[in-house]
Design an enzyme around this catalytic site. Structure first.
Site, short mmCIF file in Angstrom:
data_model
loop_
_atom_site.label_atom_id
_atom_site.label_comp_id
_atom_site.label_asym_id
_atom_site.label_seq_id
_atom_site.Cartn_x
_atom_site.Cartn_y
_atom_site.Cartn_z
N HIS A 174 21.67 52.86 34.45
CA HIS A 174 21.91 54.28 34.72
C HIS A 174 20.71 54.96 35.40
CE1 HIS A 174 22.89 58.49 34.20
NE2 HIS A 174 21.94 58.64 33.29
N GLU A 215 14.77 62.11 25.71
CA GLU A 215 15.95 62.39 24.92
C GLU A 215 16.44 61.16 24.14
OE1 GLU A 215 18.65 65.11 26.18
OE2 GLU A 215 19.33 64.94 24.11
N ASP A 216 16.50 60.03 24.79
CA ASP A 216 17.13 58.86 24.17
C ASP A 216 16.17 57.88 23.52
OD1 ASP A 216 19.47 59.93 25.01
OD2 ASP A 216 19.70 58.64 26.77
N ASP A 263 45.74 65.62 59.21
CA ASP A 263 44.40 65.16 59.59
C ASP A 263 43.66 64.60 58.39
OD1 ASP A 263 44.73 67.75 58.78
OD2 ASP A 263 42.99 68.52 59.82
MN MN Z 1 21.15 60.47 32.29
#
Ligand code: MN
Length: 729
Positions: A59, A87-88, A270
């Site tokens: 990611h 954060e993680d 188109d």
């Molecule tokens: Mn992320």
């Protein structure tokens, strides 16, 4: 089911790929640092998996790959790799600053903050606030760009999460991130996000469009390549070398067109778009002439965004023509620079030289945006758009449920309470900000979550007008105060009139019952009986005048009773005066405009009137009043202190302990007691103890009304010959 556009992310992508791609536009970047970031992120996310089952590190690598595609500076690319580690992985931002630099750390901090914003509400109108909120919290524009890249990769892999989550994230993307990408001119991100949103929000429409665009992929590719060749050949005849690209149009733009014109799938023609990229503006206009003379243009479809750029800085020539196999095709003609700006928007503006980038981030990023757009001719319009869309006029505050309200700078919890509901404002006794009690005067900051504490017995006070900043709250408080004033005056008026009527052998109840009171109101030209009472209460009408207007009591009779009426009138003055003061009488201390908050004197320092005092908000037990110099106040949490004042209306004897050290001598206790009583001070209790060296120690609990009375008592004791020292304890 047919899936026409490939939104899948890059599964196999290593450090060398990233390096090669950065080198392509920024050869002297600090690749050692890039490698370090790559390894740092890999290690931090080790063992973590995404919903797809893949290693998490895929990611952040994809996020930085998008940033590289936008040709961002190295700090942003590194921030892309590290964006989830705080954060993680519980990495301290200070570590990022140490290992990399403060710019990277700041971008990651900004991203972590944004990720904490909860978009929970169902209300449409909240989207705008959330968008502004994101902008307000991103001090550096690169935070938003990295956030967009992050969101893009999450959208690309959205099929791995639950249906419910897909809808929620897609809606949030469409409401918040697509408009941001659009405003920043990052069209490549905007277009892809839109198509992904359509796919997850309206899969039925998305897949029908996909089928329509499909033909067969190989047929389509053949057709596209043939058309590219035809265009290139025509231009070459005039000596122009053009870079020509072709692709199916974005589904979302087709979907919007269908919706706007009320058309069906079959009426959409188109579906393919071609882009002709040249080296300068003159060539662009020349190329347009060649295209129009080679293919039949559709009238009304030509747009010149080179002469008149879009508000986000987009420049290009647009036209629609009948293509080589009688299909409508859209053609965009622009320079290489314009093309990069069209794809990357404000990101295209980024300088890669470290020093330069460093300087420009110091600028307010909205200023950068203005700078970026300064060559745009319709600058006023742009300014308006920035003002409406991005300029942040205030702060954004969350309810515990995740709803957001915009308030002006300097707003207090009380403003927030009134923003929620008038009743919540009127009953507000306190507030918790991010879980902590704060005084009502507390200044709120963007992103605070505020929980308002209310009490049934609470009512607004005049002092609140000095606390609130918003005109809504002010108006509501004033309305309430006026109503209270009216109610109070009405009660006073009724009491006075009743007393007065009793002098004439009747009472308020009977004249209300027989309707005479209404006649009096008519007679005195007031619109209703309540106003009649209020006029008496405020002193506008003398009670006599109202009695006079009652049909059953003639003016003749009043002459006899004049004296009594005088009495009634003077009584009525007294009533109204005491009634007005009643409200403040019960509390020794006035707390920041609150009448009804629970107040206790702190045992540790036991302040008495005249002492400088501070209030301290306790958990669940109201406010404790300390001496301002009390160590508990000085060491306590400043956010929990609140302004308090002694209530001059309050008459109460405060108990104070005084320690007296004396030479031990018979009768000294009664001597001191006499002295204290002689100063008009009451003694509650006395404790005696003998000390070594023939000394005595006494503790007197005395009652004083304020500090000056205490001083008087202390200096009185000091005058006694045997007394060594006197101290308040
Ligand atoms: Mn992320």
């Amino acid at each position: 089911m047919f899936r026409p556009l490939d939104f899948s992310h890059e599964r196999e992508i290593g450090y060398d790929d990233l390096k090669r791609r950065v080198e392509a536009y920024y050869s002297d970047a600090d690749f050692e640092m890039l490698k370090k970031a790559f390894d740092f992120a890999t290690k931090a996310h080790e063992g973590q998996k995404r919903s797809s089952g893949e290693d998490y590190i895929i990611h952040p690598i994809n996020v930085s790959a998008t940033l590289i595609k936008l040709r961002l500076d190295l700090d942003s690319i590194i921030a892309g790799l590290l964006h989830d580690v705080v954060e993680d992985c519980d990495i301290d931002p200070a570590e990022i600053e140490r290992e990399f630099n403060s710019e990277v750390a700041q971008i990651v901090i900004g991203l972590t903050k944004i990720s904490k914003i909860k978009f929970k509400t169902k209300e449409e109108s909240q989207a705008e606030n959330f968008r502004k909120m994101v902008v307000a919290m991103a001090k550096d524009i690169r935070v938003i760009i990295v956030k967009l890249a992050d969101r893009m990769h999450n959208m690309r892999t959205l099929q791995y999460v639950s249906d419910e989550k897909q809808k929620k994230i897609a809606k949030e993307t469409l409401d918040i991130y697509v408009p941001l990408a659009s405003r920043l001119g990052i069209n490549s991100v905007k277009a892809e996000l839109e198509d992904l949103c359509l796919r997850f929000l309206h899969p039925d429409i998305y897949y029908r469009l996909a089928e329509k665009v499909a033909m067969k992929k190989t047929d389509r590719d053949v057709y596209i390549n043939a058309t590219i060749e035809t265009i290139q050949d025509k231009l070459l005849e005039y000596g122009m070398k053009a870079d020509v690209k072709g692709r199916p149009k974005h589904f979302y733009s087709i979907y919007k067109k269908m919706k706007a014109r009320g058309m069906d799938y079959d009426q959409i023609h188109d579906l393919l778009a071609f882009r002709v990229i040249l080296s300068n503006i003159t060539e662009c206009y020349k190329a347009l002439g060649i295209v129009h003379s080679s293919f039949t243009p559709i009238p009304g479809r030509f747009k010149d965004y080179i002469a008149i750029p879009k508000v986000n800085g987009y420049q290009s020539l647009h036209t629609t023509v009948i293509g080589p196999s009688a299909e409508r095709i859209e053609i965009q003609i622009r320079t290489h620079d314009m093309d990069h700006i069209a794809e990357a928007g404000i990101a295209a503006h980024w300088k890669y030289k470290e020093g330069v980038a460093g300087n420009s981030t110091k600028l307010d990023w909205i200023e950068q945006l203005l700078e970026f757009n300064k060559n745009v001719s319709n600058n006023n319009e742009f300014m308006d758009v920035v003002k409406n869309d991005l300029d942040v006029g205030g702060i954004f505050i969350f309810t515990p449920n995740g709803d957001v309200r915009e308030l002006r700078y300097g707003a207090t919890p009380l403003d927030f309470a009134y923003a929620i509901h008038t009743e919540v404002g009127n009953k507000c006794v306190g507030a918790k900000v991010n879980g902590k009690m704060v005084p009502l005067r507390y200044t709120l900051k963007s992103g605070d979550t505020v929980e308002i504490l209310t009490s049934k017995s609470q009512t607004p006070s005049k002092d609140w007008l000095t606390i609130v900043k918003s005109s809504r709250a002010k108006t509501k408080i004033k309305q309430w105060l006026l109503k209270v004033e009216r109610d109070k005056n009405k009660e006073i008026g009724r009491e006075i009139l009743d007393k007065c009527l009793k002098v004439f052998g009747t009472n308020l109840k009977s004249v209300e019952k027989n309707g005479e009171i209404h006649k009096a109101a008519d007679e005195l030209s007031v619109s209703n009986v309540d106003d009649l009472f209020i006029n008496i209460g405020t002193g506008k009408f003398e009670a006599k005048k109202v009695v006079h207007a009652l049909p059953s009591i003639g003016p003749e009779e009043i002459e006899d009773e004049d004296k009594k009426l005088e009495e009634v009138n003077s009584y009525s003055k007294k009533v109204s005066q005491t009634a007005r003061h009643r409200a403040n009488k019960d509390n020794a201390v006035i707390v920041d405009g609150l009448d009804d908050v629970m107040v206790r004197m702190a045992r540790c320092c036991n302040p008495i009137p005249g002492d400088p005092i501070s209030g301290y908000i306790t958990r669940g037990r109201g406010i404790t009043v300390h001496h301002s110099s009390c160590t508990r106040i000085e060491q306590g949490d400043l956010a929990r202190t609140v302004h308090v004042e002694w209530n001059s209306e309050f008459k109460f004897k405060h108990p104070v302990n005084v320690r007296v050290i004396t030479h031990d001598k018979p009768g000294i206790l009664s001597q001191i007691s006499k002295n204290i009583n002689g100063n008009g001070v009451n003694i509650r209790s006395a404790l005696a103890k003998s000390l070594p060296d023939r000394k005595g120690s006494f503790i007197f609990e005395i009652e004083v009304k304020d500090y000056s009375e205490l001083l008087k008592a202390i200096s009185g004791i000091e005058t006694l010959e045997e007394v060594i020292s006197v101290h308040r304890v």
